[in-house]
Motif scaffolding. Structure first.
Motif, short mmCIF file in Angstrom:
data_model
loop_
_atom_site.label_atom_id
_atom_site.label_comp_id
_atom_site.label_asym_id
_atom_site.label_seq_id
_atom_site.Cartn_x
_atom_site.Cartn_y
_atom_site.Cartn_z
N GLU B 59 -21.45 -24.33 -12.91
CA GLU B 59 -20.67 -24.83 -13.99
C GLU B 59 -21.42 -24.55 -15.25
OE1 GLU B 59 -21.95 -26.26 -11.29
OE2 GLU B 59 -22.20 -28.50 -11.89
N GLN B 60 -22.76 -23.92 -15.16
CA GLN B 60 -23.62 -23.56 -16.35
C GLN B 60 -23.39 -22.14 -16.74
OE1 GLN B 60 -27.42 -24.53 -14.37
NE2 GLN B 60 -27.54 -26.43 -16.02
N VAL B 61 -22.60 -21.70 -15.94
CA VAL B 61 -22.15 -20.21 -16.20
C VAL B 61 -21.10 -19.98 -17.42
CG1 VAL B 61 -21.05 -17.94 -15.35
CG2 VAL B 61 -22.78 -19.29 -14.02
N ILE B 62 -20.34 -21.18 -17.41
CA ILE B 62 -19.23 -21.12 -18.26
C ILE B 62 -19.39 -20.95 -19.83
CG2 ILE B 62 -16.95 -22.38 -18.91
CD1 ILE B 62 -17.25 -23.75 -16.32
N PRO B 63 -20.58 -21.68 -20.34
CA PRO B 63 -20.88 -21.41 -21.61
C PRO B 63 -21.45 -19.76 -21.82
CG PRO B 63 -22.03 -23.39 -20.88
CD PRO B 63 -21.28 -22.84 -19.81
N ASP B 69 -17.42 -12.18 -24.79
CA ASP B 69 -16.16 -11.95 -25.69
C ASP B 69 -16.14 -13.08 -26.60
OD1 ASP B 69 -14.10 -11.14 -27.14
OD2 ASP B 69 -12.94 -10.46 -25.50
N TYR B 70 -16.91 -13.13 -27.53
CA TYR B 70 -16.96 -14.41 -28.58
C TYR B 70 -15.68 -14.39 -29.44
CZ TYR B 70 -19.19 -10.64 -31.10
OH TYR B 70 -19.34 -9.38 -31.55
N LEU B 71 -14.85 -13.44 -29.20
CA LEU B 71 -13.56 -13.71 -30.08
C LEU B 71 -12.27 -14.13 -29.26
CD1 LEU B 71 -13.64 -10.38 -32.23
CD2 LEU B 71 -14.27 -12.82 -32.96
N ALA B 72 -12.77 -14.08 -27.84
CA ALA B 72 -11.72 -14.43 -26.88
C ALA B 72 -12.38 -15.35 -25.88
CB ALA B 72 -11.03 -13.43 -26.37
N SER B 73 -13.00 -16.43 -26.31
CA SER B 73 -13.82 -17.29 -25.26
C SER B 73 -13.11 -17.91 -24.39
CB SER B 73 -14.47 -18.41 -26.14
OG SER B 73 -15.47 -17.64 -27.07
N MET B 74 -11.83 -18.50 -24.86
CA MET B 74 -10.82 -19.14 -23.92
C MET B 74 -10.51 -18.29 -22.73
SD MET B 74 -10.18 -22.41 -24.85
CE MET B 74 -10.02 -23.52 -26.03
N THR B 75 -10.15 -17.12 -22.92
CA THR B 75 -9.58 -16.26 -21.85
C THR B 75 -10.92 -15.73 -20.86
OG1 THR B 75 -9.81 -14.49 -23.26
CG2 THR B 75 -7.59 -15.37 -22.90
N ASN B 76 -11.95 -15.83 -21.48
CA ASN B 76 -13.19 -15.54 -20.84
C ASN B 76 -13.51 -16.64 -19.89
OD1 ASN B 76 -13.42 -13.18 -22.19
ND2 ASN B 76 -15.56 -13.22 -22.25
N THR B 146 -8.80 -29.69 -30.22
CA THR B 146 -8.88 -30.32 -28.71
C THR B 146 -10.14 -30.33 -28.37
OG1 THR B 146 -7.14 -28.50 -28.88
CG2 THR B 146 -7.89 -29.04 -26.62
N CYS B 147 -11.24 -29.30 -28.64
CA CYS B 147 -12.43 -29.57 -28.06
C CYS B 147 -13.63 -29.55 -29.11
CB CYS B 147 -12.65 -28.53 -26.65
SG CYS B 147 -12.70 -26.80 -27.88
N GLY B 148 -13.32 -29.87 -30.18
CA GLY B 148 -14.49 -29.84 -31.13
C GLY B 148 -15.18 -28.42 -31.78
N ALA B 149 -14.90 -27.35 -30.56
CA ALA B 149 -15.70 -26.22 -31.12
C ALA B 149 -14.66 -25.14 -31.75
CB ALA B 149 -16.21 -25.61 -29.71
N ARG B 150 -15.14 -24.29 -32.70
CA ARG B 150 -14.27 -23.44 -33.25
C ARG B 150 -14.22 -21.77 -32.75
NH1 ARG B 150 -11.73 -25.01 -37.89
NH2 ARG B 150 -11.67 -23.00 -38.74
N LEU B 151 -15.51 -21.69 -31.99
CA LEU B 151 -15.62 -20.17 -31.66
C LEU B 151 -16.03 -20.20 -30.24
CD1 LEU B 151 -16.03 -17.43 -32.82
CD2 LEU B 151 -18.37 -17.76 -33.00
N LEU B 152 -17.02 -21.11 -29.54
CA LEU B 152 -17.31 -21.15 -28.30
C LEU B 152 -17.11 -22.56 -27.70
CD1 LEU B 152 -20.97 -19.71 -29.33
CD2 LEU B 152 -18.87 -18.27 -28.17
N TYR B 153 -15.90 -22.33 -26.73
CA TYR B 153 -15.42 -23.61 -26.44
C TYR B 153 -15.94 -24.32 -25.31
CZ TYR B 153 -12.45 -21.08 -29.57
OH TYR B 153 -11.85 -20.43 -30.62
#
Lengths: 358, 373
Positions: B59-63, B69-76, B146-153
């Motif tokens: 679970e710690q890998v996710i961040p 790819d900091y412009l597409a964190s969701m898809t990563n 949704t999650c409070g973050a704007r770049l790294l979710y």
């Protein structure tokens, strides 16, 4: 003309020094200082205009502030002042491997080129520093001084980006002077004079006497002149010498502080000069668009300035709308499009003037 | 036209250069304005992502995937959790799948907006960049809701999501889509059909199909070369099978297939397809469903390996995970689409002018965080 006027005035007020050479020097310096002050104020205004116009185009508010505190003033009016102060107080850096003499000389050269053009710009019937009988030719001539300054700046910086910028600007400005000159020849054919005041005097009597509407070939010449003027002043879409996404900052890469400000200032001063030539040559100069309406000397300054402001606004508008051309496309447009059209245009205007001219 | 050869000059574009989209150094050999050879130098942003992953729990890998790819964190995030879930054989409920697809497609639009804007910036158009960033802000607002973050979710978790959708999210997203759809035509008018832009991009930096395939280029860059390859269609994951959408390919509208203009326009069309998917996903979003339902107490995948790939905005994003049965991955390898896209630059950009090289680099839409990892 103005110098003589001031010289006479000084002779009257200081009879003891009457005819002294120093008074002549003062008589020359006073209009120069006024012009210098004018350019400085104009630069602040146009920088603010550039910021605000670009902001409206880009859907943002631009510089904003409240009152006259440490913010940028009401509506950000003090932003250009803050910019100028920042540039003034910055450390003056000369790269160790640069050629010091040429490096220091380049910003002055470019500013002189822009500044001396101002003396021949008419703002009214008698509001002109030097009413030269070759006025329009003189402005084109001293305008070319900028090329030397750009090459000096690029070469002396000892930086590859600067060198690229300088080479591009040399090719660009030298090329585009030809279509600009060719389109102004049509104006000279019609008026039969190189004198700025005589060109304006020819256009007396309202908007339909402007040279722009003189015959069907002139609007083409006007468009060619205006686009060439954009190229000569290094404005987008012809800002290749300093294209910030390719050459970092082109020939100004190594410049900072006040030296950088001089390049900046002369770019805006050049915009003013080319707009003034366009206004004089095609849009009736300081003449009112309606014959006999609001044509006192004060209003003549207003008409000249508003015509120039309109052209500068279009320049800013274009800058923030279109992408940049590539260097070979730039040359193609100049040599393969503007030059042939401009030459044909000269024939057209000449024949029109011979057959139908007054 | 005869070719005149002058002295060659080696020019370093980067690491600090406005057009390198991060810290990349391109060493180019130039003869006047003509570029004869391009060598990319990487590693300025190397953060030992893969080695880090061998020392932290699953679970710690996710961040860390956020920061690739900091412009597409969701898809990563998406790609990683799909891989781990496949390894552990976890099925998530329908609501989670829908929210994931909604987030991924919003992210795709946001990423393309920034990519296209930066490309415009590279060819000298400043205004479209700011218009596109303005619209990207609205997507970031939705993510922030949704999650409070704007770049790294750090939004997608193995077996679920960090937060459920907030009240009003669906309406806000519909509002955004209604606002954004006409804006795409505005961008098209402002940039795509702009004469100068077409001159600068059409027929420039053509990537032929064979080159694209042999270098392993994927995503919009591959599709611009005329290959209809989209993992959402060709190797469907999550619930992409249930949505109707097209895979736009480059057709050489202004020049030839696979030029910079095609790479730009394919991304524009992809945004339209993403809107289609978003509308369907929002319409069929189940009201019920616990987003934490399938989150395992302990993430200990059984011994084994898995390679799972998903379609990120930049192409095939693959995660190879080797598990030794503990709660820490034994080895994690990420296949970065931007890396392969960058590797092709010498092949397609050599021989063009300096300005073109930077336009081609912009058209590949690379993200250095993902290349260097």
């Amino acid at each position: 003309m103005t110098v003589d006027f001031i010289f006479d005035l000084l002779n009257q007020f200081l009879p003891g020094f009457s005819g002294n050479g120093f008074l002549l020097l003062f008589a020359m310096l006073i209009p120069c200082l006024i012009l210098f002050g004018f350019i400085a104020v104009y630069a602040l205004v146009v920088i603010y205009a550039e910021l605000k116009v670009s902001s409206f185009i880009q859907d943002k508010v631009g510089p904003m502030g409240q009152g006259f505190g440490f913010h940028a003033g009401k509506w950000g009016l003090l932003q250009p002042v803050a910019d100028a102060l920042k540039l003034l107080t910055k450390e003056d850096i000369i790269p160790g491997s640069a050629n010091r003499v040429l490096f220091i000389m380049a910003p002055f050269m470019i500013f002189i080129g822009a500044f001396v053009s101002f003396v021949a710009i008419p703002f009214g019937e008698s509001i002109i520093v030097a009413d030269l009988n070759i006025g329009i030719f003189y402005i084109l001539g001293v305008g070319s001084l900028a090329v030397i300054a750009l090459i000096l700046a690029g070469w002396s910086s000892n930086n590859k980006w600067s060198l690229y910028g300088a080479m591009r600007s040399a090719a660009q400005i030298v090329s585009y002077e030809i279509p600009a000159g060719i389109s102004l020849i049509t104006v000279i054919i019609i008026t039969g004079s190189l004198n700025m005041q005589e060109i304006i005097a020819y256009q007396q009597g309202g908007i339909f006497n402007w040279i722009l509407f003189d015959n069907p070939f002139i609007p083409v010449a006007f468009v060619i002149y205006f686009i060439s003027a954009l190229a000569e002043t290094n404005r987008t879409p012809f800002d290749l010498p300093e294209s910030e996404s390719e050459l970092v900052a082109g020939f100004v890469t190594e410049y900072s502080g006040m030296r950088y400000a001089f390049f900046f200032l002369s770019e805006y001063a050049n915009m003013f000069v080319v707009s003034a030539v366009a206004a004089t040559g095609f849009l009736g100069g300081w003449q009112s668009p309606i014959s006999g309406y609001l044509d006192s000397p004060g209003w003549s300054v207003f008409w000249m300035m508003s015509k120039i402001a309109f052209l500068i606004f279009i320049m800013i508008w274009i800058r923030w709308t279109v992408p940049r051309l590539r260097v070979d496309q730039l040359m193609n447009v100049c040599w393969k499009v503007f030059l042939p059209i401009g030459l044909i245009n000269i024939f057209g205007v000449a024949i029109w003037t011979v057959l139908l001219g007054s | 036209m005869g070719v005149v050869h002058g002295q060659e000059m080696v020019l370093n574009i980067g690491p600090q250069h406005p057009a390198t989209h991060g810290v990349l150094r391109l060493q180019v050999k130039t003869d006047g304005e003509v570029v004869s050879e391009i060598t990319p130098y990487l590693g300025y942003l190397h953060r030992c992502f893969e080695k880090h992953c061998e020392n932290v729990t699953y679970e710690q890998v996710i961040p860390y995937t956020d920061r690739c790819d900091y412009l597409a964190s969701m898809t990563n995030n998406f790609g990683y959790v799909v891989a781990v879930e496949a390894l552990m054989d976890i099925k998530v409920n329908d609501r989670v799948e829908h929210i994931r697809v909604i987030m991924a497609e919003l992210q795709r639009i946001a990423s393309h907006l920034l990519g296209l804007g930066a490309f415009g910036l590279d060819v000298g158009a400043f205004t479209p960049f700011l218009h596109m960033l303005r619209d990207r802000e609205r997507i970031l607002d939705l993510f922030e809701m949704t999650c409070g973050a704007r770049l790294l979710y750090n939004y997608m978790w193995v077996g679920g999501l960090s937060h459920d959708l907030p009240v009003g999210f669906v309406e806000s997203t519909y509002n955004f889509l209604d606002y954004f759809e006409p804006k795409i035509d505005e961008f098209v008018n402002l940039l795509v059909h702009n004469k100068i832009f077409v001159e600068r991009t059409a027929d420039i930096g053509r990537m032929p199909q064979e080159v694209a395939v042999s270098y392993g280029v994927t995503g919009p860059n591959l599709r611009a070369s005329g290959v209809k390859w989209d993992l959402r269609k060709n190797d469907p994951y999550s619930i992409y099978k249930s949505f109707e959408f097209d895979v736009p390919v480059g057709e050489g509208g202004k020049g030839s297939v696979g030029d910079c203009w095609d790479r730009f326009y394919v991304r524009v069309l992809e945004m339209k397809e993403s809107i289609k998917i978003l509308r369907q996903a929002l319409a069929s979003l189940p009201k019920e469903g616990d987003i934490h339902q399938s989150i395992p107490k302990k993430i200990r995948p059984p011994k084994g390996t898995i390679y799972k790939r998903t379609e990120s905005p930049r192409g095939d994003l693959g995660y190879y995970i080797e598990s030794d049965g503990t709660n820490i991955p034994y080895r994690l390898k990420m296949r970065s689409p931007a890396f392969t896209a960058l590797s092709v630059i010498d092949e397609i950009a050599a021989g063009w002018l300096l300005s073109d090289v930077l336009a081609i680099l912009g058209s590949l839409d690379i993200v250095l965080g993902e290349i260097d990892r």
